[in-house]
Design an enzyme around this catalytic site. Structure first.
Site, PDB file in Angstrom:
ATOM      1  N   HIS A 367      45.928  81.548  65.618  1.00 38.36           N
ATOM      2  CA  HIS A 367      44.802  80.633  65.877  1.00 38.36           C
ATOM      3  C   HIS A 367      43.717  80.669  64.806  1.00 38.36           C
ATOM      4  O   HIS A 367      42.674  80.034  64.986  1.00 38.36           O
ATOM      5  CB  HIS A 367      44.128  80.967  67.206  1.00 38.36           C
ATOM      6  CG  HIS A 367      44.990  80.761  68.408  1.00 38.36           C
ATOM      7  ND1 HIS A 367      45.010  79.588  69.125  1.00 38.36           N
ATOM      8  CD2 HIS A 367      45.864  81.578  69.013  1.00 38.36           C
ATOM      9  CE1 HIS A 367      45.849  79.711  70.136  1.00 38.36           C
ATOM     10  NE2 HIS A 367      46.386  80.915  70.091  1.00 38.36           N
ATOM     11  N   LYS A 558      30.185  74.319  71.426  1.00 39.86           N
ATOM     12  CA  LYS A 558      31.266  75.230  71.027  1.00 39.86           C
ATOM     13  C   LYS A 558      30.633  76.572  70.733  1.00 39.86           C
ATOM     14  O   LYS A 558      29.396  76.689  70.733  1.00 39.86           O
ATOM     15  CB  LYS A 558      31.993  74.699  69.784  1.00 39.86           C
ATOM     16  CG  LYS A 558      31.041  74.296  68.630  1.00 39.86           C
ATOM     17  CD  LYS A 558      31.785  73.677  67.458  1.00 39.86           C
ATOM     18  CE  LYS A 558      32.114  72.211  67.606  1.00 39.86           C
ATOM     19  NZ  LYS A 558      33.526  71.896  67.544  1.00 39.86           N
ATOM     20  N   ARG A 559      31.462  77.614  70.496  1.00 47.07           N
ATOM     21  CA  ARG A 559      30.897  78.886  70.093  1.00 47.07           C
ATOM     22  C   ARG A 559      30.004  78.689  68.868  1.00 47.07           C
ATOM     23  O   ARG A 559      30.264  77.819  68.030  1.00 47.07           O
ATOM     24  CB  ARG A 559      32.018  79.882  69.765  1.00 47.07           C
ATOM     25  CG  ARG A 559      32.728  80.400  70.987  1.00 47.07           C
ATOM     26  CD  ARG A 559      31.787  81.168  71.885  1.00 47.07           C
ATOM     27  NE  ARG A 559      31.497  82.463  71.331  1.00 47.07           N
ATOM     28  CZ  ARG A 559      31.871  83.614  71.867  1.00 47.07           C
ATOM     29  NH1 ARG A 559      32.528  83.631  73.012  1.00 47.07           N
ATOM     30  NH2 ARG A 559      31.563  84.753  71.295  1.00 47.07           N
ATOM     31  N   LYS A 564      31.334  76.796  61.911  1.00 52.61           N
ATOM     32  CA  LYS A 564      31.274  75.568  62.708  1.00 52.61           C
ATOM     33  C   LYS A 564      30.044  74.728  62.344  1.00 52.61           C
ATOM     34  O   LYS A 564      29.916  73.580  62.739  1.00 52.61           O
ATOM     35  CB  LYS A 564      31.276  75.897  64.197  1.00 52.61           C
ATOM     36  CG  LYS A 564      32.603  76.527  64.659  1.00 52.61           C
ATOM     37  CD  LYS A 564      32.572  76.862  66.142  1.00 52.61           C
ATOM     38  CE  LYS A 564      33.768  77.639  66.633  1.00 52.61           C
ATOM     39  NZ  LYS A 564      34.965  76.822  66.903  1.00 52.61           N
ATOM     40  N   THR A 666      39.719  71.836  70.032  1.00 48.55           N
ATOM     41  CA  THR A 666      40.265  71.095  71.167  1.00 48.55           C
ATOM     42  C   THR A 666      39.151  70.287  71.829  1.00 48.55           C
ATOM     43  O   THR A 666      39.415  69.264  72.470  1.00 48.55           O
ATOM     44  CB  THR A 666      40.900  72.054  72.205  1.00 48.55           C
ATOM     45  OG1 THR A 666      40.022  73.161  72.395  1.00 48.55           O
ATOM     46  CG2 THR A 666      42.249  72.552  71.739  1.00 48.55           C
ATOM     47  N   LYS A 670      38.863  66.341  73.562  1.00 45.98           N
ATOM     48  CA  LYS A 670      38.241  66.000  74.851  1.00 45.98           C
ATOM     49  C   LYS A 670      37.204  64.898  74.684  1.00 45.98           C
ATOM     50  O   LYS A 670      37.126  63.952  75.477  1.00 45.98           O
ATOM     51  CB  LYS A 670      37.580  67.249  75.462  1.00 45.98           C
ATOM     52  CG  LYS A 670      38.576  68.336  75.815  1.00 45.98           C
ATOM     53  CD  LYS A 670      37.928  69.700  76.048  1.00 45.98           C
ATOM     54  CE  LYS A 670      38.989  70.797  76.014  1.00 45.98           C
ATOM     55  NZ  LYS A 670      38.435  72.157  75.925  1.00 45.98           N
TER      56      LYS A 670
HETATM   57  O1  BZD Z   1      41.618  78.642  69.104  1.00 47.26           O
HETATM   58  C1  BZD Z   1      40.388  78.963  68.506  1.00 47.26           C
HETATM   59  C2  BZD Z   1      40.282  78.256  67.170  1.00 47.26           C
HETATM   60  O2  BZD Z   1      39.081  78.602  66.535  1.00 47.26           O
HETATM   61  C3  BZD Z   1      40.311  76.768  67.420  1.00 47.26           C
HETATM   62  O3  BZD Z   1      40.273  76.067  66.207  1.00 47.26           O
HETATM   63  C4  BZD Z   1      41.573  76.405  68.198  1.00 47.26           C
HETATM   64  O4  BZD Z   1      41.528  75.074  68.585  1.00 47.26           O
HETATM   65  C5  BZD Z   1      41.699  77.273  69.436  1.00 47.26           C
HETATM   66  C6  BZD Z   1      42.988  77.041  70.169  1.00 47.26           C
HETATM   67  O5  BZD Z   1      44.065  77.140  69.291  1.00 47.26           O
HETATM   68  N1  BZD Z   1      40.293  80.389  68.403  1.00 47.26           N
HETATM   69  C7  BZD Z   1      39.669  81.094  69.350  1.00 47.26           C
HETATM   70  O6  BZD Z   1      39.152  80.541  70.295  1.00 47.26           O
HETATM   71  N2  BZD Z   1      39.682  82.439  69.204  1.00 47.26           N
HETATM   72  C8  BZD Z   1      39.112  83.290  70.070  1.00 47.26           C
HETATM   73  O7  BZD Z   1      38.455  82.910  71.019  1.00 47.26           O
HETATM   74  C9  BZD Z   1      39.312  84.753  69.877  1.00 47.26           C
HETATM   75  C10 BZD Z   1      39.163  85.565  70.962  1.00 47.26           C
HETATM   76  C11 BZD Z   1      39.341  86.930  70.820  1.00 47.26           C
HETATM   77  C12 BZD Z   1      39.661  87.458  69.596  1.00 47.26           C
HETATM   78  C13 BZD Z   1      39.814  86.625  68.502  1.00 47.26           C
HETATM   79  C14 BZD Z   1      39.628  85.257  68.644  1.00 47.26           C
END
Ligand code: BZD
Length: 831
Positions: A367, A558-559, A564, A666, A670
């Site tokens: 990811h 988003k986070r 970002k 994602t 949405k």
């Molecule tokens: O995963 C996210 C990516 O940043 C997005 O671009 C992607 O759309 C989504 C789904 O594939 N990654 C995360 O959300 N990662 C984490 O939340 C995470 C959690 C724990 C440890 C490392 C990463």
């Protein structure tokens, strides 16, 4: 039979309002020991859910029975996170019982919405990765796949975010304080998970060298099951969440010695494993408790999978035929050595056979390409906690390095790069490398991202195993992200083109023809307005702040992360403020900028962004000159439930990451589905959204991945961009000089320093001029409402590709080998 039992058995599980009412009353009395006169709202909510559960149980049991009888291939999705949010609406939508339950609540004196809002989000995830897992469960059940989620039942999910004086404060998310009626605890499903000890060699009867893992300590994993209904197809799959409990025999010796308190403290220590979700996304923090969590999940899940398998099949060599295991990121990748260990040490297979089974059964999803996010567990930690696994990892690596030599000759640097164990001051296990070597498929989450992993972080591996790499562009479930969260739009669409879109999202293409249908377009735009007003009412009620519903609702949720680039939108907000101040009579297209998102508690820069956004918001919102023109607002405690309110109300979707850094996104999908226009970079799935909606229906700006590389190569200087753009320079100066925080003028120096002296790693300044231009395009388009809503409708109509049903079909076909199961005789035929 006692009367109570017979009453319980008489609980009707009919699908009509009357029997639902009877069941709610019955649960109040016989499950909760109260009645309609004395129950409070929480109790009423609980009986509503129990009545829903009654209606799921038969299908739940029947589905599992059918899988057993047909020896259906099972798909196990292992994930440290399942961001499932609230479940009531979703269950009712999927059971087609929304109206009946609404009526039942009403007849019993309750408003359904009020009851629904009692439910705490199950916030067992950080962001996209966890939400994706939740969408996948919905799609697997809807497609009739035997797909099961396996995760951890954290006592505390992602922290609750409060804002104090503009700063993020974290509070524990005590979501289980009053329990959850959705989870069924299964004391019969409990496994020991072992830690520590040592690996002891011995020779077996056939004279083979073997190993035993001895002197271990253990904790128990206890199953808690949450039903996952498919959309109106009678399928109910399962999400199994493990809770850590201490072994029963714990410390009888301590008791004998009178060390009662110590024994109880030990229980606490064992149970800590499932206490709390780590709140970090995109940054690897190598804490032992996290490693314990990961192994706890893997070990209990593999034991469960194999127990189930052995009940139905005799030969473990057929495992890949009947079982596929998907690892959501590297977090569950200890499945590689653990499955090897079980097959060799417990089942007596040789290395080669065990390896063949392991690789064919497992697959792994990547990811992120951000290097700081990749998991690297110190060898010393593994040696202590999982000595046998470390030994197996060394052996896997030894054999793999031999293959690398065979394949590439003596290329020392390549061997170093590809090694699962990185040497150096602190040798560590590279979990991504382990995942590529030990599984048969590795997938990226969008086309661009998959190309990138092949070219960058996993290039050597791609050259060696090109057939292992595959793209599976992410998706979202249309049930939650349109039908449930935007009922007015869902109803309008259904009244025009029927409801096949709910399970065949590409059918929304039929809406393309409606762009010239004035009546339809009026309804479509009215719904957006209605949704904006609904959001405004929510904000008014909860924050006392009045959103201008005539303005463009421009939303970034988003986070919070530097890549970002929330900072870019914040700078834009400040620049607009300056423009309006300098040109009080100039016409402006009114805008309301809305942010929401959590920062990892240890991520100081991200937390500073939140403070800056709040400071800029205060400046803007308290200046009467901005009235009717500009607003900026940060909503606290972003969650799935909040997203469900915000997304339908958005005009503009901000997807503005530095190109190459957002694996997919994602949220972008949405928003587009709900008719927001994307302003975005050519990053992640934005690229594919553009392909689907057409270039004229998305506002793309900024550097491409190649542009970013080129600029870095040729020597980027953020100072040049700072000096070249007056409006940008003014805002950065203001941030630096305390304009937004006069009482603490140097507060934001960390931000401005990273932009200027730090040379702006995320290229905010480099992209800003193009971004400001793109925002002008947004204004121009919004000023022509007919045009705007055409673009919006093309977004709704053309993003069918991004249904997670499509994503899951692709996994089923190319990774899991269960395409024959898709929709088998279970297709939804309309309501
Ligand atoms: O995963 C996210 C990516 O940043 C997005 O671009 C992607 O759309 C989504 C789904 O594939 N990654 C995360 O959300 N990662 C984490 O939340 C995470 C959690 C724990 C440890 C490392 C990463």
């Amino acid at each position: 039979m006692s009367t109570t039992t017979s009453k319980k058995l008489n609980v009707k599980t009919g699908m009509d309002t009357e029997s639902i009412k009877a069941d709610i009353l019955s649960h109040l009395r016989y499950s909760l020991a109260t009645d309609i006169e004395t129950a409070n709202k929480k109790e009423f909510y609980k009986s509503v859910v129990l009545s829903v559960m009654d209606r799921l149980h038969d299908s739940w049991l029947n589905t599992q029975k059918e899988y057993r009888e047909k020896k259906t291939k099972k798909i196990y999705y292992i994930s440290m996170e399942f961001l499932i949010g609230r479940l009531l609406d979703n269950a009712l939508v999927n059971l087609n019982l929304e109206q009946e339950f609404r009526d039942a609540c009403k007849d019993l004196g309750y408003d359904y919405e009020e009851i629904r809002d009692i439910e705490n989000d199950a916030a067992l995830g950080n962001g996209g990765l966890g939400r994706l897992a939740a969408c996948f469960l919905d799609s697997m059940a809807t497609l009739g796949l035997a797909g099961f989620g396996y995760g951890i039942k954290y006592d505390y999910g992602i922290f609750k975010q409060k804002i104090h004086d503009g700063y993020q404060i974290e509070r524990p998310d005590d979501w289980l304080r009053f329990g959850t009626p959705w989870a069924t605890t299964r004391p019969s499903v409990m496994y020991p998970v072992r830690f520590y000890g040592r690996s002891v060699p011995y020779t077996d009867e056939d004279g083979h060298l073997r190993f035993k893992w001895e002197n271990t300590q253990h904790v128990y994993a206890l199953a808690n099951d949450i039903p996952m209904p498919g959309f109106r197809n009678g399928v109910v799959n399962n999400l199994r969440l493990w809770k850590a409990t201490s072994p029963k025999s714990l410390d009888l010796t301590s008791f004998n010695q009178g060390e009662y308190i110590n024994a109880v403290r030990d229980i606490e220590l064992h149970e800590n494993i499932s206490r709390v979700l780590y709140p970090n996304d995109k940054i690897f923090v190598g804490q032992e408790l996290r490693l314990k969590q990961e192994y706890f999940l893997v070990s209990s899940t593999l034991q469960d999978i194999l127990r189930e398998y052995k009940q139905q099949h005799d030969d473990l060599r057929d495992l890949p035929k009947y079982v596929a295991i998907q690892c959501n990121d590297t977090h569950p990748n200890l499945a590689v050595p653990d499955l090897m260990r079980i097959l060799m040490d417990e089942e007596g297979f040789d290395w080669e056979t065990s390896w063949d089974i392991t690789v064919k059964t497992l697959s792994y999803t990547n990811h992120t390409v951000l290097p700081e996010a990749l998991e690297k567990w110190p060898v010393s930690m593994l040696r202590n906690l999982l000595p046998r696994h470390l030994q197996i990892i060394y052996e896997i690596n030894k054999r793999f390095i031999n293959k690398v030599h065979e394949h590439f000759g003596d290329d020392v640097n390549r061997v170093r790069r590809m090694s699962i164990i990185s040497e150096g001051e602190q040798p560590s296990v590279q979990m991504a490398n382990l995942g590529i070597v030990g599984t048969h498929k590795v997938n990226g989450v969008a086309a661009l991202h998959t190309d990138l992993i092949k070219k960058t972080i996993f290039r050597d591996f791609f050259e060696m195993y090109p057939e292992r790499f595959t793209n599976k562009t992410n998706g979202i479930t249309p049930r939650r992200w349109l039908k449930q969260c935007n009922k007015p739009l869902a109803d309008l669409i259904t009244s025009e083109i029927g409801d096949s879109w709910i399970t065949h999202l590409s059918d929304l293409r039929k809406l393309d023809d409606k762009v010239n249908d004035k009546k339809f377009m009026k309804k479509y735009s009215d719904i957006k307005q209605q949704n904006k007003e609904r959001l405004a009412a929510y904000v008014k009620e909860n924050y006392g702040f009045e959103l201008n519903t005539k303005a463009i609702f421009d939303i970034q949720i988003k986070r919070i992360h530097e890549y970002k680039r929330q900072l870019m939108l914040a700078i834009y907000a400040a620049a607009q403020y300056n423009y309006i101040k300098a040109n009080p009579d100039a016409p402006v297209v009114p805008r309301t900028i809305i942010f929401a998102g959590k920062a990892a508690p240890g991520y100081a820069m991200a937390k500073m962004f939140i403070k800056l956004i709040n400071s800029i918001s205060d400046k803007i919102n308290n200046d009467p000159d901005m009235e009717g023109k500009l607003q900026c607002f940060f909503l606290d405690n972003y969650s799935v439930t909040l997203a469900e309110q915000l997304i339908p109300a958005a005009d503009v979707s901000e997807q503005i990451s530095t190109a190459g850094m957002e694996a997919s996104g994602t949220g972008n999908m949405k928003f587009a589905l709900n008719g927001a226009v994307t302003i975005g970079t050519l990053d992640g799935a934005n690229v594919e959204i553009k392909e689907e909606v057409g270039d004229e229906n998305i506002i793309i700006f900024g550097l491409t991945v190649e542009g970013v590389e080129e600029l870095r190569r040729s020597g980027y200087s953020s100072w040049e961009y700072y000096n070249a753009d007056k409006a940008l320079k003014q805002v950065i100066d203001q941030i630096r000089d305390g304009f937004f925080e006069p009482d603490h003028p140097s507060l934001f120096h960390t931000i401005t320093n990273s932009l200027l002296d730090g040379n702006d790693y995320f290229l905010v300044l480099a992209d800003y001029p193009a971004y400001a231009e793109a925002q002008k395009e947004v204004d121009a388009l919004y000023s022509k409402p007919d045009e705007w809503f055409k673009v919006a409708l093309y977004n709704t109509a053309r993003v069918g590709k991004f249904s997670s049903d499509r994503t899951i079909s692709d996994y089923a076909t190319d990774i899991w080998g269960c395409e024959d199961q898709l929709n088998k005789g279970r297709e939804y035929q309309g309501s």
